[in-house]
Scaffold this active site. Sequence first.
Site, short mmCIF file in Angstrom:
data_model
loop_
_atom_site.label_atom_id
_atom_site.label_comp_id
_atom_site.label_asym_id
_atom_site.label_seq_id
_atom_site.Cartn_x
_atom_site.Cartn_y
_atom_site.Cartn_z
N ASP A 118 -11.48 -6.36 -3.09
CA ASP A 118 -12.51 -7.77 -3.11
C ASP A 118 -13.79 -7.08 -2.68
OD1 ASP A 118 -10.71 -7.35 -0.40
OD2 ASP A 118 -12.67 -8.30 0.13
N GLU A 149 0.88 -1.23 -0.11
CA GLU A 149 -0.13 -0.02 -0.02
C GLU A 149 0.77 1.27 0.04
OE1 GLU A 149 -2.44 -1.20 3.44
OE2 GLU A 149 -4.24 -1.68 2.12
N1 LIG Z 1 -12.30 -8.47 2.98
C1 LIG Z 1 -11.28 -7.58 3.50
N2 LIG Z 1 -11.51 -7.82 4.95
C2 LIG Z 1 -10.75 -7.15 5.67
N3 LIG Z 1 -9.83 -6.28 5.29
C3 LIG Z 1 -9.75 -5.82 3.97
C4 LIG Z 1 -8.82 -5.04 3.40
C5 LIG Z 1 -8.01 -4.32 3.72
N4 LIG Z 1 -6.54 -4.43 4.34
C6 LIG Z 1 -6.02 -5.68 3.60
C7 LIG Z 1 -5.18 -6.47 4.56
C8 LIG Z 1 -5.99 -7.98 4.54
S1 LIG Z 1 -5.30 -9.09 5.64
C9 LIG Z 1 -4.18 -9.85 4.66
C10 LIG Z 1 -3.07 -10.70 5.30
N5 LIG Z 1 -2.10 -11.50 4.56
C11 LIG Z 1 -2.20 -11.05 3.51
C12 LIG Z 1 -2.93 -10.29 2.77
N6 LIG Z 1 -3.79 -9.48 3.59
C13 LIG Z 1 -5.44 -5.87 5.80
O1 LIG Z 1 -4.45 -4.80 6.13
C14 LIG Z 1 -6.52 -5.09 5.76
C15 LIG Z 1 -9.03 -5.58 2.11
N7 LIG Z 1 -10.30 -6.51 1.89
C16 LIG Z 1 -10.60 -6.83 3.27
#
Ligand SMILES: Nc1ncnc2c(CN3C[C@H](CSc4cnccn4)[C@@H](O)C3)c[nH]c12
Length: 229
Positions: free
Chosen positions: A197, A13
Amino acid sequence: MTKIAIMGAMEEEIEPLLAHFDNVNIVEFANNKYYEVSYKGVEIVIAYSKIGKVFASLTAATMIEKFECDTLLFSGVAGGINPKLKIGDLIIADKLCQHDLDITAFGHPNGFVPGGSVFVETSEKLRTIAKDVAKENELNVIEGTIATGDQFVHSSERKDFIESTFKADALEMEGASVAVVCDSLNVPFFVLRAISDSADGGADIDFDEFLKSSAINSANYMIKIVDKL
Ligand SMILES: Nc1ncnc2c(CN3C[C@H](CSc4cnccn4)[C@@H](O)C3)c[nH]c12
């Protein structure tokens, strides 16, 4: 003299942000790295907190208390709830809440603890600048509520709970921590996210596929906003 903090949670990010700057000074502190740059005469500190509310609170407080930033901007990705939000689309938070903060056993509403509030509002001034930049650049941006919790949401059940309980438009894992820290320390803050997503069954697949491109969408818009500060 304004000093701006620009925060993300994941390296992906802030990497597209750092790409805009040279002469970066790296300061190691509290098991993290803080990147100091000077940009068009403005001092900026950039960092990714690592994932989740605790790391985000530590980084936000550090950027304010140790680096003396007086404005905090968050750039990153989020899961979309509002059906108007497609992957890659941009959302500016007008307010944020914690969807996993729950002492309802004592009669309190979801997201509330005594001494706090369910929602924390972002800086109207920074939002106005951002919306002007969006107009000038013909960017399609929505303004809405972002819900934060210490879980990657990948089920319709959890997504529906968050939507119905908080009327949230998007969800992530850090924004509301930044909101509480900045609000408590009287620092204007702004949270911008691009959708990676839809936070339901296929979220982990979409997230892996769209993290980078959505993070770039958010970062490119954020740089245009910084140019206006
Ligand atoms: N569906 C969702 N639910 C909750 N949070 C998010 C996000 C935003 N960010 C991305 C990341 C996912 S956990 C993570 C852990 N390991 C690798 C990649 N991501 C965390 O910093 C929150 C994007 N989509 C989301």
